[in-house]
Design a protein around this motif. Structure first.
Motif, short mmCIF file in Angstrom:
data_model
loop_
_atom_site.label_atom_id
_atom_site.label_comp_id
_atom_site.label_asym_id
_atom_site.label_seq_id
_atom_site.Cartn_x
_atom_site.Cartn_y
_atom_site.Cartn_z
N ASN A 65 66.47 38.54 7.22
CA ASN A 65 67.23 38.91 8.42
C ASN A 65 68.10 40.12 8.12
N ASN A 66 68.93 40.50 9.08
CA ASN A 66 69.74 41.71 8.97
C ASN A 66 70.77 41.66 7.85
N GLU A 67 70.98 40.52 7.25
CA GLU A 67 71.90 40.43 6.12
C GLU A 67 71.25 40.86 4.81
N TYR A 68 69.96 41.17 4.84
CA TYR A 68 69.27 41.64 3.64
C TYR A 68 69.82 43.02 3.30
N PRO A 69 70.43 43.20 2.11
CA PRO A 69 71.18 44.44 1.83
C PRO A 69 70.40 45.57 1.15
N PHE A 70 69.12 45.39 0.85
CA PHE A 70 68.39 46.37 0.06
C PHE A 70 67.19 46.93 0.82
N ASN A 71 66.67 48.05 0.32
CA ASN A 71 65.47 48.66 0.90
C ASN A 71 64.20 48.13 0.27
N ASN A 72 64.33 47.47 -0.87
CA ASN A 72 63.15 46.98 -1.58
C ASN A 72 63.38 45.55 -2.07
N LEU A 73 62.35 44.99 -2.67
CA LEU A 73 62.41 43.65 -3.24
C LEU A 73 61.56 43.64 -4.49
N PHE A 74 62.13 43.16 -5.59
CA PHE A 74 61.38 42.94 -6.82
C PHE A 74 61.22 41.43 -7.00
N VAL A 75 60.02 41.01 -7.34
CA VAL A 75 59.75 39.60 -7.62
C VAL A 75 58.89 39.48 -8.88
N THR A 76 59.03 38.36 -9.55
CA THR A 76 58.07 38.01 -10.59
C THR A 76 57.24 36.86 -10.03
N VAL A 77 55.93 36.96 -10.24
CA VAL A 77 55.00 35.97 -9.74
C VAL A 77 54.18 35.45 -10.91
N ALA A 78 54.19 34.15 -11.09
CA ALA A 78 53.42 33.52 -12.15
C ALA A 78 52.35 32.64 -11.52
N LEU A 85 46.54 28.53 -18.43
CA LEU A 85 46.75 29.96 -18.63
C LEU A 85 47.60 30.48 -17.47
N VAL A 86 48.63 31.27 -17.81
CA VAL A 86 49.55 31.79 -16.80
C VAL A 86 49.45 33.30 -16.76
N LYS A 87 49.25 33.85 -15.58
CA LYS A 87 49.23 35.30 -15.35
C LYS A 87 50.53 35.66 -14.66
N ILE A 88 51.33 36.57 -15.25
CA ILE A 88 52.63 36.94 -14.71
C ILE A 88 52.63 38.40 -14.30
N ASP A 89 53.12 38.67 -13.09
CA ASP A 89 53.24 40.03 -12.56
C ASP A 89 54.67 40.25 -12.09
#
Length: 163
Positions: A65-78, A85-89
């Protein structure tokens, strides 16, 4: 009595059409975060996959929503496969336009972004898969990262058939 049956029939047909419109969907689930995504909060989805032949498209779905303060988002996905076996990005996504207005679909202040995770992905094994998603956003100059990311209401994971 006839009018009532026809109303019920029409409602039934509309419900059927609404539910059958999403023919690509194989898995689609959301977890609610109540407007804050804490750094240590891992969002997890578990699903069974038995098709090891056909390719699929995998997506992360973010509602913010409008309270999101950034232009981007970084996530880690496993992505944990049945053999453990785990693949992490680590992935980065644009979440706002240069003027600060949120990207995504929606008519209210809540926007939903369908973000590519894997394209033409083939599951190599039959069995249970688990995907774990964590926010990994950092402010400029900070090493520790954002402890609480405001404005994220839901995180989802979706698998679609490729036609």
């Amino acid at each position: 009595m006839v009018l009532r049956r026809s109303k019920i029939s029409i409602l039934g047909m509309l419900l059927f059409l609404f539910l059958s419109c999403d023919e690509k969907r194989v898995f689609d689930e959301y977890k609610t975060l109540n407007g804050k995504w804490k750094k240590e909060d891992a969002v997890q989805f578990t699903f069974e996959q038995n098709d090891t032949v056909n390719p699929y498209n995998l997506f992360l779905n973010i509602r913010n929503n409008n309270e999101y303060p950034f232009n981007n988002l970084f996530v880690t996905v496993a992505l944990q496969q049945p053999d453990s076996l785990v693949k992490i990005d680590t992935l980065e996504y644009a979440m706002a336009n240069p003027d600060g207005s949120l990207l995504g679909e929606g008519f209210s202040d809540v926007k939903e972004s369908k973000l590519w995770y894997q394209e033409n992905f083939i599951f190599k094994q039959k069995g249970k898969y688990t995907i774990t998603i964590q926010q990994a956003l950092r402010e400029t100059g900070s090493v520790t990262g954002v402890e609480e990311l405001n404005g994220v209401t839901d995180v989802g994971f979706r698998i679609e058939k490729i036609k």
